[in-house]
Scaffold this active site. Sequence first.
Site, PDB file in Angstrom:
ATOM      1  N   CYS A  37       0.840  -1.190   0.000  1.00  0.00           N
ATOM      2  CA  CYS A  37       0.000   0.000   0.000  1.00  0.00           C
ATOM      3  C   CYS A  37       0.881   1.248   0.000  1.00  0.00           C
ATOM      4  CB  CYS A  37      -0.906  -0.002   1.229  1.00  0.00           C
ATOM      5  SG  CYS A  37      -1.913   1.479   1.404  1.00  0.00           S
ATOM      6  N   CYS A  40       0.375   3.227   3.630  1.00  0.00           N
ATOM      7  CA  CYS A  40       0.819   2.715   4.943  1.00  0.00           C
ATOM      8  C   CYS A  40       1.905   1.653   4.872  1.00  0.00           C
ATOM      9  CB  CYS A  40      -0.371   2.183   5.728  1.00  0.00           C
ATOM     10  SG  CYS A  40      -1.059   0.628   5.101  1.00  0.00           S
ATOM     11  N   CYS A  83      -7.195  -1.346   1.477  1.00  0.00           N
ATOM     12  CA  CYS A  83      -6.118  -1.833   2.328  1.00  0.00           C
ATOM     13  C   CYS A  83      -6.719  -2.138   3.696  1.00  0.00           C
ATOM     14  CB  CYS A  83      -5.028  -0.770   2.440  1.00  0.00           C
ATOM     15  SG  CYS A  83      -3.730  -1.207   3.630  1.00  0.00           S
ATOM     16  N   CYS A  86      -5.050   0.529   6.481  1.00  0.00           N
ATOM     17  CA  CYS A  86      -5.346   1.969   6.516  1.00  0.00           C
ATOM     18  C   CYS A  86      -6.663   2.351   5.852  1.00  0.00           C
ATOM     19  CB  CYS A  86      -4.204   2.768   5.898  1.00  0.00           C
ATOM     20  SG  CYS A  86      -4.064   2.591   4.103  1.00  0.00           S
ATOM     21  N   CYS A 107      -8.307  -5.635  -9.766  1.00  0.00           N
ATOM     22  CA  CYS A 107      -7.938  -4.556 -10.674  1.00  0.00           C
ATOM     23  C   CYS A 107      -7.510  -3.376  -9.807  1.00  0.00           C
ATOM     24  CB  CYS A 107      -9.153  -4.223 -11.537  1.00  0.00           C
ATOM     25  SG  CYS A 107      -8.856  -2.991 -12.793  1.00  0.00           S
TER      26      CYS A 107
END
Length: 118
Positions: A37, A40, A83, A86, A107
């Site tokens: 991510c 984070c 995510c 976060c 995607c």
Amino acid sequence: MFKKLNEEEQRVLLYKGTEAPFSGKYENFFEKGIYACKQCGNELYTSESKFHSGCGWPSFDDCIQGAIKEQLDADGRRIEILCAKCGGHLGHIFKGEGFTAKNTRHCVNSVSLDFRKN
């Protein structure tokens, strides 16, 4: 600790935007490593799960266990992926397209990701 995001990263991760198709740096990128991510650093996908779908965005047929959350998108039709650490918007999941044996395509917007080489 969250990473400082530029305007485009904020638009996608925080405000659920979508980058233009075929514009992301990871769409045709196939090095070995981990995709995390952008906000984070949570590890989301391995390069082993990445495949070329031709849809214009990076595609994965699986995530690292527990790395993402799924929820119904505001449009009521698609499944949004976030995510798990976060809550940053990553993209959408599509099933039944037949691209891989897992029959699933995550995607993902390239701007939502950082890549760490193995």
